[in-house]
Structure formats: structure tokens, C-alpha cells
Design a protein around this motif. Structure first.
Motif, PDB file in Angstrom:
ATOM      1  N   TRP A 173       0.837  -1.190   0.000  1.00 23.81           N
ATOM      2  CA  TRP A 173       0.000   0.000   0.000  1.00 23.81           C
ATOM      3  C   TRP A 173       0.875   1.245   0.000  1.00 23.81           C
ATOM      4  O   TRP A 173       1.786   1.378   0.820  1.00 23.81           O
ATOM      5  CB  TRP A 173      -0.920   0.022   1.210  1.00 23.81           C
TER       6      TRP A 173
ATOM      7  N   HIS B 266      -3.338   0.501  -3.633  1.00 23.57           N
ATOM      8  CA  HIS B 266      -2.760  -0.829  -3.765  1.00 23.57           C
ATOM      9  C   HIS B 266      -2.514  -1.099  -5.253  1.00 23.57           C
ATOM     10  O   HIS B 266      -3.278  -0.616  -6.099  1.00 23.57           O
ATOM     11  CB  HIS B 266      -3.714  -1.881  -3.187  1.00 23.57           C
TER      12      HIS B 266
ATOM     13  N   ALA C 165      -7.131  -1.206  -5.641  1.00 22.98           N
ATOM     14  CA  ALA C 165      -7.884  -0.855  -4.443  1.00 22.98           C
ATOM     15  C   ALA C 165      -7.341   0.441  -3.852  1.00 22.98           C
ATOM     16  O   ALA C 165      -6.161   0.772  -4.007  1.00 22.98           O
ATOM     17  CB  ALA C 165      -7.795  -1.977  -3.412  1.00 22.98           C
ATOM     18  N   SER C 166      -8.216   1.178  -3.172  1.00 20.90           N
ATOM     19  CA  SER C 166      -7.789   2.432  -2.565  1.00 20.90           C
ATOM     20  C   SER C 166      -8.589   2.702  -1.303  1.00 20.90           C
ATOM     21  O   SER C 166      -9.618   2.064  -1.041  1.00 20.90           O
ATOM     22  CB  SER C 166      -7.948   3.599  -3.552  1.00 20.90           C
TER      23      SER C 166
ATOM     24  N   GLU D  50     -12.456   2.704   3.391  1.00 16.63           N
ATOM     25  CA  GLU D  50     -12.048   1.826   2.300  1.00 16.63           C
ATOM     26  C   GLU D  50     -13.029   1.925   1.140  1.00 16.63           C
ATOM     27  O   GLU D  50     -14.247   1.801   1.333  1.00 16.63           O
ATOM     28  CB  GLU D  50     -11.977   0.376   2.771  1.00 16.63           C
ATOM     29  N   ASP D  51     -12.527   2.152  -0.055  1.00 12.74           N
ATOM     30  CA  ASP D  51     -13.382   2.105  -1.239  1.00 12.74           C
ATOM     31  C   ASP D  51     -13.857   0.674  -1.454  1.00 12.74           C
ATOM     32  O   ASP D  51     -13.084  -0.277  -1.317  1.00 12.74           O
ATOM     33  CB  ASP D  51     -12.617   2.576  -2.477  1.00 12.74           C
ATOM     34  N   GLY D  52     -15.114   0.540  -1.782  1.00 10.63           N
ATOM     35  CA  GLY D  52     -15.646  -0.798  -2.046  1.00 10.63           C
ATOM     36  C   GLY D  52     -16.177  -1.493  -0.824  1.00 10.63           C
ATOM     37  O   GLY D  52     -16.718  -2.584  -0.929  1.00 10.63           O
TER      38      GLY D  52
ATOM     39  N   THR E  62     -20.614   1.496  -3.136  1.00  7.39           N
ATOM     40  CA  THR E  62     -19.170   1.241  -3.118  1.00  7.39           C
ATOM     41  C   THR E  62     -18.403   2.252  -3.953  1.00  7.39           C
ATOM     42  O   THR E  62     -17.174   2.179  -4.046  1.00  7.39           O
ATOM     43  CB  THR E  62     -18.865  -0.171  -3.649  1.00  7.39           C
TER      44      THR E  62
ATOM     45  N   ASP F 177     -11.659  -5.212   2.264  1.00  6.78           N
ATOM     46  CA  ASP F 177     -11.109  -4.865   0.963  1.00  6.78           C
ATOM     47  C   ASP F 177     -11.068  -6.062   0.029  1.00  6.78           C
ATOM     48  O   ASP F 177     -10.243  -6.160  -0.855  1.00  6.78           O
ATOM     49  CB  ASP F 177      -9.683  -4.267   1.117  1.00  6.78           C
TER      50      ASP F 177
ATOM     51  N   LYS G  47      -7.587  -8.168  -0.156  1.00  2.00           N
ATOM     52  CA  LYS G  47      -6.404  -7.649  -0.827  1.00  2.00           C
ATOM     53  C   LYS G  47      -5.178  -7.955   0.017  1.00  2.00           C
ATOM     54  O   LYS G  47      -5.197  -7.826   1.228  1.00  2.00           O
ATOM     55  CB  LYS G  47      -6.533  -6.145  -1.034  1.00  2.00           C
TER      56      LYS G  47
END
Length: 383
Positions: free
Chosen positions: A222, A251, A255-256, A285-287, A316, A378, A381
Motif C-alpha cells: 500500500w 494498492h 484498491a484504494s 475503504e473504497d468498495g 461502493t 477490501d 487484498k
């Protein structure tokens, strides 16, 4: 004051955290009074129920008989309301030995267990309950006198103080447990760092992010837009802490997460006794979405299963074209469903809908599946 008295007093205060020390101290105090038994009795004043919470040299049949039947005819209850904290009820003095011989409480209950007399001190009175320290004597020990209770005057102030401290400690423990449960209910990560970046507090989501944000020499995939050390230092600055800072964590797989750093003032609970500032780190966290959000959307707004699936994807951060492709429905169908969602939720725009879903998700918490390791927030991830 001899060593035995010192030991009994010490046990009362050690009993704040150690139930066995409290029990040993009660045993020692009862021995000074020459008693067959001693007990702490709690009276529920709302329901007029008496419960024996602790007993020295317990006799289970005695406890069961008192709580189940004979507390209702306990003559000491007639005098309890007249007592002030620290005062004693002595049956031979207050109820009278003649009345004791005629009372079914003594004839049918006390005498069955070879007991002839008791004295009770009101230790604590609260709006809904009272706590008494009660002593019981057998026939061979004789009835209680005022001299017997005066001999325990040294113990009562310490007992009252220790009980108040123990209740306060238990209250703080329950408050801490409740606070921890509240932290686990939110759907975002929380970490409190000291100025030296030691973790003072975190919820489960935040704990997974500690090494990602501040790997301390370990590799992390990350990448943070700004060094966490700099942001924590700015938030913990002694004279002019930076009010709010933000950075994006990314990431390699796409992912972000948004990382927000806020200052905690020196008066926060973690500062004592050094009065040092700390930083609160919030990770969105996104998503990530709450597990129970679909049910809430159904119950609150009457959304259909198809509308719920679409709204959950939009929550999301996914756009409508991507969401329709993921759901394998035509774009026009997704647009019609989105209009229905707007109408039912009263949002009108995708931005307002996203804000509503975010607020509902934060209230619901991450859901049970987020408790199982690193895959809850996440999608598993890697670090």
C-alpha cells in the motif's frame, strides 16, 4: 491497630480487583466479631427483594432458604429504612430478645441452622438498592451487643470506600467494553496513535491497517500519498496541531482508501498522566459496504431486490455503467431502477444517494464477515 486489622483493610482495597482478597478480608472481619457467618446482602428497594451476594463460610441451604422464602419475614427489614449509612441494626437491641423467641424468622429459619442472632450495617444506599454487611452468630456465641458492633468501627469506613471504588472500577470496565463494541460497529477503520506512533487504540478494521500505513520497516504494498509519520507529527504538534489532513492509500491491484488524520488534544483519556497529544486516524475503504445494508434499504424504503443490488453497488463508489454491467442488466433498465431508488429514498441524485448509503453503512457497522481476518473490508487484498 494490629497486623490482622491492617491485613483486613488491605484486603478490602485489593478486593477492588481481586474477589478472593475481598472474601479473605470479610472472613477476617467476621472473625473479629466472633461470628458463625458473614455476608453482603443487596436489597432491591424497588421490588423489595433481598439477595446474598457474598458469604463467609457459606451454607448453600441457608442462602437458598433466605432468598427463596424467609427474607419476606425478616424483622430487620422493619428497621432498615431508619438506618443511615454506617449505622447498625442489632436484633437483640432493636427487635428484642422476647420478640426474637416468638418470631417465625428465628424459630423456623435461624434455629434450623443453629443461629440465634444477627446484626447488619447499612454500607451503601442508592436510589434503587441498598447494601448491608450482615453478621450471624450461633447459640454458643450468644446474641450481638452494641459493644460487638463498636469493635468493628475501624473496618466500616474502609469497607464503604472500597465498595465505592470497586463499583466505580466495574462501571469503568463496562464502559470500556461498551466503547469497544461501539468502535467495532462503525464501518470504517479507527486508529489512535501517540506522537511516537504507538497504537493506543484501534478497532478491528483499523488494526488491519496499522502495518499497511506504518509498516515499521516491513514491506507494504500500500502506498500512501503522504508519509503517515509526517501527518501524525503535524497532528501532535504541541502548539499548533494541524486540524485535519488527508491522503490517499493505493494498492497495485487498484484498491484504494481515504486516510484522514485528526488531532486529539492533550486532555484526551490516553494522555494521562503525561498529558501528551495523540492523533486519530480514520480509514474509509473504497468498495466496503455494510453487510446488513440491503435489509435496511428494504425495510426503510421498500426497495426491491433488484433495486437493492444496484444501490449496494453504487454505495461502493461504482458508476451506473459499471454497475449495470456487473449486474448483467441493460443500461436503460439500470437507469429505470435508479430513478425508482431516487424516488423511494428521496435523494434525487447519485451523489445524495451515495451520501445516504454511506451514512446508513456507518451506522450499521462492517457486519460479521469483517471479523474474520484481512478479507472483510477490501475483498482480501494482500498487504
Amino acid at each position: 491497630m494490629n497486623e490482622d486489622m491492617h491485613g483486613a483493610i488491605r484486603g478490602l482495597y485489593e478486593g477492588i480487583l481481586d474477589a478472593q482478597a475481598w472474601q479473605r478480608s470479610l472472613h477476617a472481619i467476621s472473625s473479629f466479631a466472633g461470628c458463625a457467618h458473614a455476608s453482603m446482602i443487596v436489597r432491591d428497594t424497588d421490588r423489595d427483594l433481598m439477595t446474598v451476594s457474598e458469604m463467609v463460610r457459606p451454607v448453600h441451604e441457608l442462602l437458598a432458604a433466605y432468598e427463596g422464602e424467609f427474607h419476606e419475614i425478616d424483622p430487620g427489614k422493619l428497621f432498615a429504612q431508619k438506618l443511615s449509612p454506617g449505622q447498625w441494626y442489632i436484633d437483640a437491641r432493636d427487635f428484642g430478645e422476647g420478640a426474637m423467641r416468638r418470631s417465625p424468622f428465628y424459630r423456623d429459619f435461624f434455629h434450623r441452622f443453629d443461629l440465634c442472632s444477627y446484626a447488619a450495617c447499612l454500607v451503601e444506599r442508592q436510589p434503587h438498592y441498598e447494601v448491608y454487611f450482615a453478621l450471624q452468630r450461633s447459640f454458643s456465641q450468644g446474641v450481638f451487643t452494641e459493644a460487638d458492633t463498636r469493635a468493628l468501627d475501624w473496618a466500616l469506613p474502609h469497607m464503604r470506600t472500597a465498595m465505592a471504588m470497586r463499583d466505580r472500577t466495574l462501571g469503568l470496565t463496562m464502559q470500556a467494553r461498551l466503547s469497544a463494541q461501539v468502535l467495532e460497529r462503525v464501518s470504517f477503520g479507527l486508529i489512535a496513535f501517540s506522537a511516537e506512533r504507538q497504537v493506543l487504540l484501534s478497532n478491528a478494521i483499523g488494526e488491519r491497517w496499522v502495518r499497511r500505513l506504518d509498516p515499521a520497516g516491513k514491506a507494504s504494498e500500500w502506498q500512501l500519498g503522504r508519509p503517515l509519520a509526517d501527518m501524525v507529527a503535524a497532528a501532535c504538534a504541541a502548539h499548533s496541531p494541524q486540524p485535519a489532513q488527508a491522503a490517499l492509500a493505493r494498492h497495485p491491484d487498484g484498491a484504494s482508501a481515504q486516510v484522514i488524520v485528526l488531532p486529539l488534544p492533550p486532555s484526551h483519556r490516553f494522555a494521562l498522566p503525561w498529558q501528551k497529544p495523540a492523533a486519530l486516524v480514520v480509514i474509509h475503504e473504497d468498495g466496503a459496504s455494510a453487510a446488513h445494508l440491503p435489509g435496511l434499504l428494504r425495510d426503510l424504503y421498500g426497495l426491491t431486490p433488484a433495486e437493492i443490488r444496484l444501490a449496494a453497488l453504487l454505495a461502493t463508489g461504482m458508476g451506473l455503467p459499471e454497475a449495470s454491467e456487473r449486474l448483467r442488466v441493460r443500461h436503460e433498465t439500470a437507469r429505470s431502477q435508479l430513478k425508482a431508488v431516487f424516488l423511494k429514498t428521496g435523494t434525487g441524485t447519485q451523489a445524495r444517494l451515495a451520501r445516504l448509503l454511506t451514512q446508513l453503512g456507518a451506522a450499521l457497522g462492517p457486519g460479521p464477515e469483517a471479523d474474520g481476518g484481512d478479507g472483510g473490508g477490501d475483498g482480501g487484498k494482500p498487504d
